[in-house]
Design a protein around this motif. Structure first.
Motif, short mmCIF file in Angstrom:
data_model
loop_
_atom_site.label_atom_id
_atom_site.label_comp_id
_atom_site.label_asym_id
_atom_site.label_seq_id
_atom_site.Cartn_x
_atom_site.Cartn_y
_atom_site.Cartn_z
N GLY A 163 42.24 0.82 20.17
CA GLY A 163 42.21 -0.97 19.61
C GLY A 163 41.48 -0.57 18.15
N ARG A 164 41.26 0.35 17.34
CA ARG A 164 40.23 0.29 16.23
C ARG A 164 41.54 0.81 15.11
NH1 ARG A 164 34.13 1.50 17.83
NH2 ARG A 164 35.08 0.58 19.32
N THR A 165 41.20 0.69 14.10
CA THR A 165 42.22 1.05 12.23
C THR A 165 40.76 0.82 11.30
OG1 THR A 165 42.87 -1.49 12.28
CG2 THR A 165 44.77 -0.25 13.33
N ASP A 166 39.75 0.88 11.49
CA ASP A 166 38.90 1.32 11.18
C ASP A 166 38.59 2.50 10.50
OD1 ASP A 166 37.83 1.96 13.01
OD2 ASP A 166 35.58 0.64 12.64
N PHE A 167 39.91 3.22 10.77
CA PHE A 167 39.68 5.17 9.59
C PHE A 167 40.59 4.86 8.99
CE2 PHE A 167 41.91 4.35 13.70
CZ PHE A 167 43.37 5.71 13.12
N ALA A 168 40.46 5.97 8.83
CA ALA A 168 41.15 6.47 6.60
C ALA A 168 42.23 7.69 7.28
CB ALA A 168 40.91 6.50 5.56
N THR A 169 41.66 8.54 8.05
CA THR A 169 42.03 9.98 8.24
C THR A 169 42.04 10.32 9.49
OG1 THR A 169 41.09 10.90 5.57
CG2 THR A 169 42.05 12.53 7.75
N VAL A 170 42.82 11.25 10.24
CA VAL A 170 42.94 11.80 11.74
C VAL A 170 42.68 13.13 11.44
CG1 VAL A 170 44.54 12.31 13.47
CG2 VAL A 170 44.20 9.94 12.34
N LEU A 171 41.77 13.90 12.36
CA LEU A 171 41.65 15.14 12.46
C LEU A 171 42.02 15.67 13.22
CD1 LEU A 171 40.25 18.12 10.68
CD2 LEU A 171 38.07 17.45 11.88
N LEU A 190 37.21 23.50 8.06
CA LEU A 190 38.92 23.19 6.60
C LEU A 190 38.93 23.89 6.41
CD1 LEU A 190 37.68 19.54 6.80
CD2 LEU A 190 39.22 20.45 8.10
N ARG A 191 40.30 24.19 5.75
CA ARG A 191 40.84 25.81 5.46
C ARG A 191 42.14 24.59 3.79
NH1 ARG A 191 43.36 30.05 8.28
NH2 ARG A 191 43.81 31.37 5.65
N ARG A 192 43.27 25.39 3.49
CA ARG A 192 43.91 24.69 2.95
C ARG A 192 43.71 23.77 2.15
NH1 ARG A 192 47.61 26.88 5.21
NH2 ARG A 192 46.77 27.60 8.15
N ASN A 193 42.10 23.29 1.31
CA ASN A 193 41.27 23.28 0.40
C ASN A 193 41.26 21.00 1.12
OD1 ASN A 193 39.90 22.41 -2.27
ND2 ASN A 193 41.89 21.91 -2.74
N PHE A 194 41.51 21.49 2.61
CA PHE A 194 40.91 19.83 3.02
C PHE A 194 39.23 19.84 2.97
CE2 PHE A 194 44.33 20.95 6.23
CZ PHE A 194 45.72 20.45 5.77
N LYS A 195 39.80 18.39 2.83
CA LYS A 195 37.61 17.56 2.58
C LYS A 195 37.70 16.01 2.89
CE LYS A 195 37.61 20.48 -1.52
NZ LYS A 195 37.55 20.76 -2.70
N PHE A 196 36.72 15.73 2.68
CA PHE A 196 36.75 14.47 3.57
C PHE A 196 35.56 14.18 2.14
CE2 PHE A 196 36.96 16.69 7.66
CZ PHE A 196 37.87 15.70 8.11
N ALA A 197 35.79 13.14 1.88
CA ALA A 197 34.55 12.26 1.06
C ALA A 197 33.85 11.52 1.68
CB ALA A 197 35.74 10.92 0.12
N PRO A 198 32.13 11.31 0.78
CA PRO A 198 31.73 11.08 1.64
C PRO A 198 32.51 9.21 2.51
CG PRO A 198 31.29 11.84 -0.61
CD PRO A 198 32.34 12.05 -0.38
N THR A 257 30.82 15.24 9.59
CA THR A 257 29.06 14.79 8.94
C THR A 257 28.77 15.89 8.37
OG1 THR A 257 28.66 16.23 11.44
CG2 THR A 257 28.74 13.80 11.44
N ALA A 258 29.37 17.10 8.28
CA ALA A 258 29.10 18.49 7.48
C ALA A 258 29.59 18.19 6.31
CB ALA A 258 29.10 19.71 7.72
N MET A 259 29.93 16.89 5.78
CA MET A 259 30.90 16.51 4.61
C MET A 259 30.26 14.93 4.25
SD MET A 259 34.53 18.30 4.50
CE MET A 259 34.73 19.00 3.44
N GLY A 260 30.13 14.54 5.10
CA GLY A 260 29.02 13.32 4.60
C GLY A 260 30.24 12.59 4.85
#
Length: 189
Positions: free
Chosen positions: A59-67, A100-108, A133-136
């Motif tokens: 019921g929420r859409t307050d996310f930018a990325t799915v992992l 995470l490989r393939r240059n995948f990253k999360f923004a803080p 959390t390790a990537m902020g």
């Protein structure tokens, strides 16, 4: 059993994804039952329906990325991302740990939703939370098709499960005689 759980169980049975025998689970525990989600993931109508149900229940859409952790969560995570119009990344094993490989990253501060197929102890979900959390970034929630933890797995963020179904699990040295008599297999998710 509620109607959603009944529908999910019917999908698993229809696609041949609920197996019986003697299995070693990803957690290392043994069981007479196995949820092989790869069988469900062959049927895109089933994947679409299951992910629709997961998103509706969350019921929420307050996310930018799915992992999603590979392998089990890949197809499901990608479909959740597609339905919600979000970015999709996956974590994969390296030296038996998710990375995470393939240059995948999360923004803080990026909000990330974790999608997994089945949990018994929740180890792969926890590894995903640690990567976020390790990537902020910020874990925004967890979506799981099947929770077979008998209510023992808890996470500190919102999480939903479509089906809670617990079959007995055993340590390798504590198998009941009937299960020990069956040849063991490790079919993969």
């Amino acid at each position: 059993m509620d109607p959603t759980a009944t529908e999910v169980l019917d999908i698993f049975k229809r696609t041949g994804a609920l197996l019986e025998g003697h299995f070693v689970l990803r957690s290392g525990l043994h069981s007479g039952h196995y949820f092989q989600c790869a069988q469900v993931c062959q049927q895109m109508d089933a994947v679409t329906r299951l992910c629709t149900l997961l998103l509706k229940k969350f019921g929420r859409t307050d996310f930018a990325t799915v992992l999603a952790p590979a392998m089990g969560g890949l197809v499901l995570g990608q479909e959740v991302a597609r339905q919600s119009g979000k970015r999709f990344l996956f974590a994969e094993k390296m030296n038996d740990q998710l990375v995470l490989r393939r240059n995948f990253k999360f923004a803080p501060g990026e909000r990330v939703l974790v999608v997994e197929d089945v949990i018994t102890r929740g180890g792969r979900v926890q590894e995903c939370l640690n990567l976020i959390t390790a990537m902020g970034a910020i874990p925004a929630g967890i979506l799981v098709l099947v929770d077979r933890s008998e209510g023992k797995t808890a996470f500190p963020i919102p999480h939903v499960t479509l089906l809670e179904m617990s079959f007995p699990t055993y340590e390798a040295d504590k198998l009941p005689p009937a299960l020990a008599a069956i040849p063991v297999t490790k079919p993969g998710s």
